[in-house]
Design a protein around this motif. Sequence first.
Motif, short mmCIF file in Angstrom:
data_model
loop_
_atom_site.label_atom_id
_atom_site.label_comp_id
_atom_site.label_asym_id
_atom_site.label_seq_id
_atom_site.Cartn_x
_atom_site.Cartn_y
_atom_site.Cartn_z
N ASP A 1 0.84 -1.20 0.00
CA ASP A 1 0.00 0.00 0.00
C ASP A 1 0.87 1.25 0.00
O ASP A 1 1.50 1.56 1.01
CB ASP A 1 -0.92 0.00 1.23
N ASN B 1 -8.92 -2.34 -1.85
CA ASN B 1 -9.34 -3.72 -2.02
C ASN B 1 -8.51 -4.65 -1.14
O ASN B 1 -7.48 -4.26 -0.62
CB ASN B 1 -9.23 -4.11 -3.50
N GLY B 2 -8.98 -5.87 -0.97
CA GLY B 2 -8.27 -6.81 -0.10
C GLY B 2 -8.72 -6.67 1.34
O GLY B 2 -9.80 -6.14 1.62
N ASP B 3 -7.88 -7.12 2.25
CA ASP B 3 -8.23 -7.15 3.67
C ASP B 3 -8.25 -5.74 4.25
O ASP B 3 -7.20 -5.08 4.37
CB ASP B 3 -7.22 -8.02 4.42
N ALA B 4 -9.43 -5.27 4.62
CA ALA B 4 -9.57 -3.90 5.13
C ALA B 4 -8.89 -3.72 6.49
O ALA B 4 -8.60 -2.59 6.90
CB ALA B 4 -11.05 -3.53 5.24
N ALA B 5 -8.59 -4.83 7.18
CA ALA B 5 -8.01 -4.75 8.52
C ALA B 5 -6.66 -4.05 8.53
O ALA B 5 -6.25 -3.48 9.55
CB ALA B 5 -7.88 -6.15 9.12
N ARG B 6 -5.95 -4.06 7.39
CA ARG B 6 -4.62 -3.43 7.37
C ARG B 6 -4.72 -1.91 7.51
O ARG B 6 -3.72 -1.25 7.80
CB ARG B 6 -3.88 -3.81 6.09
N HIS C 1 -6.80 -0.56 9.73
CA HIS C 1 -7.54 -0.43 10.99
C HIS C 1 -7.16 0.85 11.74
O HIS C 1 -8.02 1.53 12.29
CB HIS C 1 -7.28 -1.64 11.89
N ALA D 1 -14.61 -1.19 -0.85
CA ALA D 1 -13.93 -1.95 -1.91
C ALA D 1 -14.64 -1.75 -3.25
O ALA D 1 -15.82 -1.39 -3.31
CB ALA D 1 -13.89 -3.43 -1.55
#
Length: 200
Positions: A21, A52-57, A59, A67
Amino acid sequence: MKQPLGVILAGGQATRMGGGDKGLRMLGGQSLLARVEARLAPQVAEVALNANGDAARFHGVGLPVIADSVDGFAGPLAGVLAGLDWAAAQGADFIVTAAADTPFLPCDLVPQLLLASEGMNHPLVLATTPDPQRGRARHPTFGLWPVALRGDLRAALQGGLRKVVLWTDGHDGREALFPDENAFFNVNTPDDLARAETML
């Protein structure tokens, strides 16, 4: 006109940066994303992050993460559509987009886009800067977009359209000229990041 919502576009693949990112890369002790948000947030009613992908990154960022709704990597227009869908759910009429890797975006981005849109039924405006070769350089990730056209944009994306200006030109999109040619400097490579450090 109600104040637009802001959408920071961070859905790119950052291949020239080695992946990951770009918005989370640090510049002068702050992430690029934090710098973009600090400039955009005062100009809009609310800000969301398109990624897009895991939104937790994201946080720790403190923004709603939306997304793409179009399958596959469909480029910036897919992020615009995601933003328009989010804005429609909020009852908003417009969004303004900004790229997550442009730490020096203008602090008058939104007022100038709105000024250029006056008199339009469906305000659609892209930011431009002076360009010695072409006269003007368009910055298709910086624009004012009407929620009213989201159905048309969805159909265009599903039909395979990927180039922003093809769609905006098809709807008589206007341009707003920003005099500072470095206003939309974007960090694509490690060399760009080093240059941004000197620009600070």
